[in-house]
Design an enzyme around this catalytic site. Structure first.
Site, PDB file in Angstrom:
ATOM      1  N   HIS A   1       0.825  -1.211   0.000  1.00 26.77           N
ATOM      2  CA  HIS A   1       0.000   0.000   0.000  1.00 26.77           C
ATOM      3  C   HIS A   1       0.858   1.259   0.000  1.00 26.77           C
ATOM      4  CE1 HIS A   1      -3.326  -2.575   2.095  1.00 26.77           C
ATOM      5  NE2 HIS A   1      -3.079  -2.962   0.856  1.00 26.77           N
TER       6      HIS A   1
ATOM      7  N   HIS B   1      -9.044  -2.186  -5.308  1.00 20.03           N
ATOM      8  CA  HIS B   1      -7.931  -2.481  -4.404  1.00 20.03           C
ATOM      9  C   HIS B   1      -6.916  -3.402  -5.067  1.00 20.03           C
ATOM     10  CE1 HIS B   1      -5.786  -2.656  -0.635  1.00 20.03           C
ATOM     11  NE2 HIS B   1      -5.572  -3.931  -0.927  1.00 20.03           N
TER      12      HIS B   1
ATOM     13  N   ASP C   1      -2.944  -2.764  -5.463  1.00 28.40           N
ATOM     14  CA  ASP C   1      -1.896  -3.723  -5.143  1.00 28.40           C
ATOM     15  C   ASP C   1      -0.943  -3.941  -6.314  1.00 28.40           C
ATOM     16  OD1 ASP C   1      -2.686  -4.207  -2.536  1.00 28.40           O
ATOM     17  OD2 ASP C   1      -3.828  -6.018  -3.013  1.00 28.40           O
TER      18      ASP C   1
ATOM     19  N   HIS D   1      -0.732 -11.035  -5.185  1.00 24.68           N
ATOM     20  CA  HIS D   1       0.657 -10.669  -4.900  1.00 24.68           C
ATOM     21  C   HIS D   1       1.649 -11.672  -5.474  1.00 24.68           C
ATOM     22  CE1 HIS D   1      -0.598  -7.338  -2.475  1.00 24.68           C
ATOM     23  NE2 HIS D   1      -1.317  -8.112  -1.689  1.00 24.68           N
TER      24      HIS D   1
END
Length: 302
Positions: free
Chosen positions: A77, A256, A260, A283
């Site tokens: 973030h 979001h 990321d 991720h």
């Protein structure tokens, strides 16, 4: 573009999403060509390294950087905000192995950068210019298409099985829109994941203020009470499915995921000129794709 740093220091105090520790993070201006560096001031010798993809060691519920004793989790973030705001040089001092989660989005970091001001430096920022269409499929099947573009664009498509969160898309065609359109989108998780994550020693600092919690599959009231009590949160009605936290955007989860991606792709250590489109990103696959691009970029260097 020219390299840039922040105009003055700023500081955060907040708990870590996974460790539950109270963490202090100080962001400091940095000289040209130093990149985004993170220093663990709580460790002997205060080890400090640049936030780069070669240090990624784990990607479960966040991106973890590690080199010996130097370890920092949940970096995405803060890195996303720094990249989107054009900050190429910054020193971050941490007194714990995790970045504070704050409200689960990048908005606090964007606000702090805005208040601190941005200083343009003399050196040019190193940029990876995409000159041909590149396709990458990660080990889990996530797909990435990186295409030529005269600026930076990002697009995501997410897909989850379940009754509440289905397919969603989000895009950012201009980084200038990041503060209003992307920064405030919060990290999210499903009620069905919480018990598992807690069993893994994760989300010790999770609550309804720093995450968007999605309740899709009914569980007993007793089981719901056990979860909320373990998290130190108000009890919830187990018969009501849906988003336990109010949505900020109809497609907040997809936004979001885009946030990321920007944070994870910043681990290239260079600016990216091109359009990144991702299908079912995360991720793990994000950083896989970054490793692929980093190798391609390295081969282009003289």
């Amino acid at each position: 573009m020219k390299q840039q740093t922040i105009g003055q220091p700023f500081r955060f105090e907040g708990k870590g999403l996974h460790t539950g520790l109270m963490i202090h993070a100080t962001f400091l201006p940095a000289e040209e060509n130093t990149g985004i560096r993170i220093c663990r001031v709580d460790l002997p010798g205060k080890p400090c390294h640049e936030a780069r993809n070669q240090y990624v060691t784990a990607t479960e519920r966040g991106t973890v950087l590690e080199n010996g004793e130097w370890k920092i989790s949940t970096v995405e973030h803060a890195l996303s905000a720094l990249y989107a705001m054009g900050i190429t040089n910054c020193l971050i001092e941490l007194d714990a192995p995790e970045m504070p989660i704050l409200n689960g989005s990048a908005a606090p970091f964007v606000d702090a950068i805005t208040k601190a001001g941005i200083v343009t430096q003399q050196a040019e920022a190193k940029t990876l210019v995409i000159t041909e269409r590149i396709e990458y499929t990660a080990q889990n099947g996530s797909k990435y298409i990186i295409e030529p573009c005269d600026h930076q664009q990002f697009a995501v498509e997410i897909s989850f099985p379940g009754q509440i969160l289905h397919d969603q898309v989000a895009q950012l065609t201009n980084l200038a829109d990041y503060p209003a359109e992307i920064a405030s989108a919060r990290t999210f998780c499903f009620v069905r994941e919480i018990a598992y994550l807690m069993s893994r020693g994760l989300i010790k600092g999770g609550d309804l203020e720093n995450a968007l919690v999605i309740y899709e599959y009914p569980i007993t009231q007793e089981a719901m009470d056990q979860l909320t009590d373990a998290l130190g949160q108000p009890r919830q009605d187990a018969t009501k499915l849906g988003y336990i936290s109010p949505l900020k955007f109809e497609n907040e989860p997809a936004r979001h995921k885009l946030l990321d991606i920007i944070g994870d792709f910043s681990l290239l250590g260079v600016r990216l000129q091109g359009k990144v489109s991702a299908y079912r990103p995360g991720h793990g696959p994000n950083t896989e794709c970054v490793r692929f691009l980093a190798e391609k970029f390295r081969q282009q260097e003289p």
